[in-house]
Design a protein around this motif. Structure first.
Motif, PDB file in Angstrom:
ATOM      1  N   PHE A 165       1.731   7.517 -11.319  1.00  0.00           N
ATOM      2  CA  PHE A 165       1.690   6.553 -10.212  1.00  0.00           C
ATOM      3  C   PHE A 165       2.985   5.762 -10.126  1.00  0.00           C
ATOM      4  O   PHE A 165       3.517   5.539  -9.026  1.00  0.00           O
ATOM      5  CB  PHE A 165       0.497   5.605 -10.393  1.00  0.00           C
ATOM      6  CG  PHE A 165      -0.700   5.989  -9.578  1.00  0.00           C
ATOM      7  CD1 PHE A 165      -0.930   5.436  -8.337  1.00  0.00           C
ATOM      8  CD2 PHE A 165      -1.592   6.935 -10.051  1.00  0.00           C
ATOM      9  CE1 PHE A 165      -2.024   5.792  -7.577  1.00  0.00           C
ATOM     10  CE2 PHE A 165      -2.696   7.304  -9.311  1.00  0.00           C
ATOM     11  CZ  PHE A 165      -2.911   6.726  -8.067  1.00  0.00           C
ATOM     12  N   ASP A 166       3.484   5.305 -11.265  1.00  0.00           N
ATOM     13  CA  ASP A 166       4.741   4.545 -11.258  1.00  0.00           C
ATOM     14  C   ASP A 166       5.887   5.372 -10.686  1.00  0.00           C
ATOM     15  O   ASP A 166       6.701   4.875  -9.882  1.00  0.00           O
ATOM     16  CB  ASP A 166       5.078   4.089 -12.676  1.00  0.00           C
ATOM     17  CG  ASP A 166       4.130   3.015 -13.180  1.00  0.00           C
ATOM     18  OD1 ASP A 166       3.464   2.385 -12.336  1.00  0.00           O
ATOM     19  OD2 ASP A 166       4.048   2.826 -14.416  1.00  0.00           O
ATOM     20  N   LYS A 167       5.973   6.629 -11.081  1.00  0.00           N
ATOM     21  CA  LYS A 167       7.038   7.492 -10.573  1.00  0.00           C
ATOM     22  C   LYS A 167       6.894   7.738  -9.077  1.00  0.00           C
ATOM     23  O   LYS A 167       7.878   7.681  -8.322  1.00  0.00           O
ATOM     24  CB  LYS A 167       7.035   8.825 -11.328  1.00  0.00           C
ATOM     25  CG  LYS A 167       7.464   8.714 -12.780  1.00  0.00           C
ATOM     26  CD  LYS A 167       7.439  10.072 -13.466  1.00  0.00           C
ATOM     27  CE  LYS A 167       7.923   9.952 -14.907  1.00  0.00           C
ATOM     28  NZ  LYS A 167       7.877  11.267 -15.608  1.00  0.00           N
ATOM     29  N   LEU A 182      13.411  14.687  -2.355  1.00  0.00           N
ATOM     30  CA  LEU A 182      12.266  15.517  -1.944  1.00  0.00           C
ATOM     31  C   LEU A 182      11.741  16.339  -3.119  1.00  0.00           C
ATOM     32  O   LEU A 182      10.515  16.482  -3.284  1.00  0.00           O
ATOM     33  CB  LEU A 182      12.681  16.432  -0.790  1.00  0.00           C
ATOM     34  CG  LEU A 182      13.033  15.730   0.526  1.00  0.00           C
ATOM     35  CD1 LEU A 182      13.485  16.744   1.564  1.00  0.00           C
ATOM     36  CD2 LEU A 182      11.844  14.925   1.048  1.00  0.00           C
ATOM     37  N   ASN A 183      12.643  16.859  -3.921  1.00  0.00           N
ATOM     38  CA  ASN A 183      12.219  17.619  -5.102  1.00  0.00           C
ATOM     39  C   ASN A 183      11.410  16.741  -6.050  1.00  0.00           C
ATOM     40  O   ASN A 183      10.358  17.141  -6.560  1.00  0.00           O
ATOM     41  CB  ASN A 183      13.461  18.169  -5.808  1.00  0.00           C
ATOM     42  CG  ASN A 183      13.118  19.220  -6.850  1.00  0.00           C
ATOM     43  OD1 ASN A 183      11.976  19.635  -6.987  1.00  0.00           O
ATOM     44  ND2 ASN A 183      14.107  19.640  -7.605  1.00  0.00           N
ATOM     45  N   ASN A 184      11.900  15.538  -6.297  1.00  0.00           N
ATOM     46  CA  ASN A 184      11.172  14.615  -7.174  1.00  0.00           C
ATOM     47  C   ASN A 184       9.813  14.245  -6.607  1.00  0.00           C
ATOM     48  O   ASN A 184       8.825  14.127  -7.350  1.00  0.00           O
ATOM     49  CB  ASN A 184      12.003  13.355  -7.394  1.00  0.00           C
ATOM     50  CG  ASN A 184      13.220  13.603  -8.271  1.00  0.00           C
ATOM     51  OD1 ASN A 184      13.237  14.536  -9.062  1.00  0.00           O
ATOM     52  ND2 ASN A 184      14.241  12.775  -8.118  1.00  0.00           N
ATOM     53  N   LEU A 185       9.752  14.046  -5.293  1.00  0.00           N
ATOM     54  CA  LEU A 185       8.482  13.690  -4.672  1.00  0.00           C
ATOM     55  C   LEU A 185       7.448  14.796  -4.852  1.00  0.00           C
ATOM     56  O   LEU A 185       6.310  14.550  -5.264  1.00  0.00           O
ATOM     57  CB  LEU A 185       8.690  13.388  -3.185  1.00  0.00           C
ATOM     58  CG  LEU A 185       9.121  11.967  -2.832  1.00  0.00           C
ATOM     59  CD1 LEU A 185       9.518  11.876  -1.362  1.00  0.00           C
ATOM     60  CD2 LEU A 185       7.988  10.988  -3.128  1.00  0.00           C
ATOM     61  N   TYR A 186       7.835  16.021  -4.522  1.00  0.00           N
ATOM     62  CA  TYR A 186       6.891  17.135  -4.654  1.00  0.00           C
ATOM     63  C   TYR A 186       6.472  17.338  -6.104  1.00  0.00           C
ATOM     64  O   TYR A 186       5.285  17.540  -6.402  1.00  0.00           O
ATOM     65  CB  TYR A 186       7.508  18.422  -4.093  1.00  0.00           C
ATOM     66  CG  TYR A 186       7.338  18.579  -2.602  1.00  0.00           C
ATOM     67  CD1 TYR A 186       6.122  18.994  -2.064  1.00  0.00           C
ATOM     68  CD2 TYR A 186       8.378  18.304  -1.731  1.00  0.00           C
ATOM     69  CE1 TYR A 186       5.960  19.145  -0.690  1.00  0.00           C
ATOM     70  CE2 TYR A 186       8.231  18.442  -0.359  1.00  0.00           C
ATOM     71  CZ  TYR A 186       7.021  18.872   0.159  1.00  0.00           C
ATOM     72  OH  TYR A 186       6.863  19.012   1.506  1.00  0.00           O
ATOM     73  N   ASN A 187       7.441  17.279  -7.014  1.00  0.00           N
ATOM     74  CA  ASN A 187       7.106  17.495  -8.422  1.00  0.00           C
ATOM     75  C   ASN A 187       6.232  16.381  -8.980  1.00  0.00           C
ATOM     76  O   ASN A 187       5.334  16.633  -9.794  1.00  0.00           O
ATOM     77  CB  ASN A 187       8.389  17.612  -9.251  1.00  0.00           C
ATOM     78  CG  ASN A 187       8.972  19.010  -9.207  1.00  0.00           C
ATOM     79  OD1 ASN A 187       8.258  19.974  -8.923  1.00  0.00           O
ATOM     80  ND2 ASN A 187      10.252  19.135  -9.484  1.00  0.00           N
ATOM     81  N   THR A 188       6.485  15.143  -8.560  1.00  0.00           N
ATOM     82  CA  THR A 188       5.672  14.040  -9.066  1.00  0.00           C
ATOM     83  C   THR A 188       4.271  14.071  -8.474  1.00  0.00           C
ATOM     84  O   THR A 188       3.302  13.684  -9.133  1.00  0.00           O
ATOM     85  CB  THR A 188       6.354  12.688  -8.767  1.00  0.00           C
ATOM     86  OG1 THR A 188       7.728  12.741  -9.157  1.00  0.00           O
ATOM     87  CG2 THR A 188       5.674  11.564  -9.528  1.00  0.00           C
TER      88      THR A 188
END
Length: 440
Positions: A361-363, A421-427
């Motif tokens: 959630f924090d990420k 965008l990569n971080n969003l999808y992975n998180t």
């Protein structure tokens, strides 16, 4: 001299313009190789479920545990014992089992046909058989939960690898486009250098920029190679094919309530259920070890010909070990210690699960804030920075340092967007992984 310099600049303008006309021809990429496979995420997931070796191997563990339940339910086999006369020294005969002949009777040998037959059966006491079955059933539950947890882990690895590959290909495409543009610019300036239209340091500095782009492209290519290798293992695919991701699901920017996510994780995560089942398994193991304090009963029937109180003796047998010294004390103490250990493990695992969910959630909130605070029209404004900077530099309206600064700004802005965008999808996949629930 001024006239010569003006001519050189005019020639440079014509050269750059000519390169600008033919640049689309150079920018065209070769068609996909014959061994390239375009795969969507659902298609890849189905191949993964059908082919992954680790999942197939773990399924066999469930079958092995199921066979152990069958084995635990089987009763001990009866024991058949036979004893007979090999050689009778009184008659001088081998394997004499028939009734005595008249000559044997006359000689006083009435037991020349001696033999004995014994049939025994072990009876398990203190409910050992039912406790063995219960323990085997718990072992099967552990194998099934281990399979589910393995599937959860491998699913997450598949999703993140696919997502990383998707965005790494975008990063590679960005650097390849910039590399093609910069190489054309360097070639044009090398030609202009021969006529004295540009300074040597400009060509050198542009060549350094090209080398930087080549290094970045090489880094992305190695990352893509690693991701292809991971997918080949996950899909058990030995052929040298290149898996090309086609699309990702639409990005969702809403989060479930934290309490809902934590409840889902505690309810649905196999590792939590695995910790609970380990307690159940330890309790059943302890019950079995306590039952083993009670010795088993051996019953039997004995028939003896010519070897006991009378000729055709039939006897009843009962046998049991006396639990004087060995009452299974060591195994019971070991089982009790194991139960204490796994009981504390459940609480620890629940703490880990809650921490995992809060971390995800924090990420996600960090990346959502980064996405939502982007100015309106930001992406549109950064699209043409590189092309406009190249045009301005060719027209000599900006200097080399200003040009390189604009190029770096454009590349960094594009990379930041790809990385976000990569971080969003992975998180988002991380939250799905930590809760074992498809929130995204």
């Amino acid at each position: 001299m001024n006239r010569f310099r003006s001519f050189n600049q005019f020639a440079l303008m014509l050269l750059v313009g000519w390169l600008g006309v033919i640049s689309p021809l150079f920018a065209q990429r070769p068609t996909a190789a014959p061994d390239t496979i375009r795969q969507s995420l659902p298609q890849l997931e189905q191949l993964f479920l059908d082919r992954n070796f680790q999942l197939l191997a773990q399924r066999y563990q469930i079958d092995i545990a199921d066979a152990a339940i069958t084995q635990a339910g089987l009763r001990p086999n009866p024991n058949l014992w036979f004893q007979g006369n090999l050689y009778n020294p009184n008659t001088g005969k081998f394997l004499q089992y028939g009734p005595p002949s008249q000559a044997d009777k006359d000689a006083g040998n009435y037991n020349s046909g001696y033999y004995a037959v014994q049939l025994q059966q072990v009876i398990l006491l203190a409910g050992k058989r039912s406790k063995l079955i219960a323990l085997a059933e718990s072992n099967k539950s552990l194998a099934r939960l281990a399979f589910k947890d393995l599937m959860r882990i491998l699913h997450y690895q598949l999703y993140t690898t696919y997502t990383n590959l998707y965005f790494d290909l975008q990063g590679l495409r960005l650097f390849e486009d910039e590399l093609a543009r910069q190489q054309r610019l360097v070639e044009s300036y090398r030609i202009a250098l021969r006529t004295g239209g540009v300074a040597p340091y400009e060509v050198t500095r542009l060549e350094v920029a090209v080398r930087d782009l080549q290094a970045n492209s090489a880094n992305y290519r190695t990352q893509i190679a690693d991701e292809q290798a991971t997918l080949r293992v996950l899909l058990r695919q030995s052929a040298p094919t290149f898996i090309l991701p086609t699309e990702l699901p639409a990005l969702r920017t809403s989060l479930p309530p934290v309490a809902t996510a934590i409840d889902s994780a505690l309810t649905n995560r196999p590792d939590v259920s695995l910790s609970q089942e380990q307690i159940n398994n330890a309790e059943r193991s302890l019950a079995l070890e306590k039952a083993r304090r009670t010795p088993d009963l051996t019953t039997g029937i004995l028939f003896e010909k010519y070897g006991n109180a009378y000729n055709n003796f039939t006897g009843l047998q009962l046998a049991m070990d006396l639990p004087v010294r060995n009452r299974n004390q060591g195994a019971i103490r070991s089982a009790e210690t194991t139960l204490k250990s796994v009981t504390g493990g459940l609480e620890n695992q629940q703490t880990i699960v809650q921490s995992d969910v809060l971390n995800a959630f924090d990420k996600l909130n960090t990346f959502y804030d980064q996405l939502n605070t982007r100015p309106d029209g930001y992406l549109d404004r950064i699209q043409n920075i590189s092309v406009e900077a190249t045009k301005a530099y060719n027209a000599r309206t900006i200097g080399l340092l200003d040009y390189l600064d604009k190029i770096r700004t454009y590349q960094q802005a594009q990379l930041n967007n790809i990385t976000l965008l990569n971080n969003l999808y992975n998180t988002q996949q991380l939250l799905n992984f930590t809760t074992n629930t498809r929130f995204f």
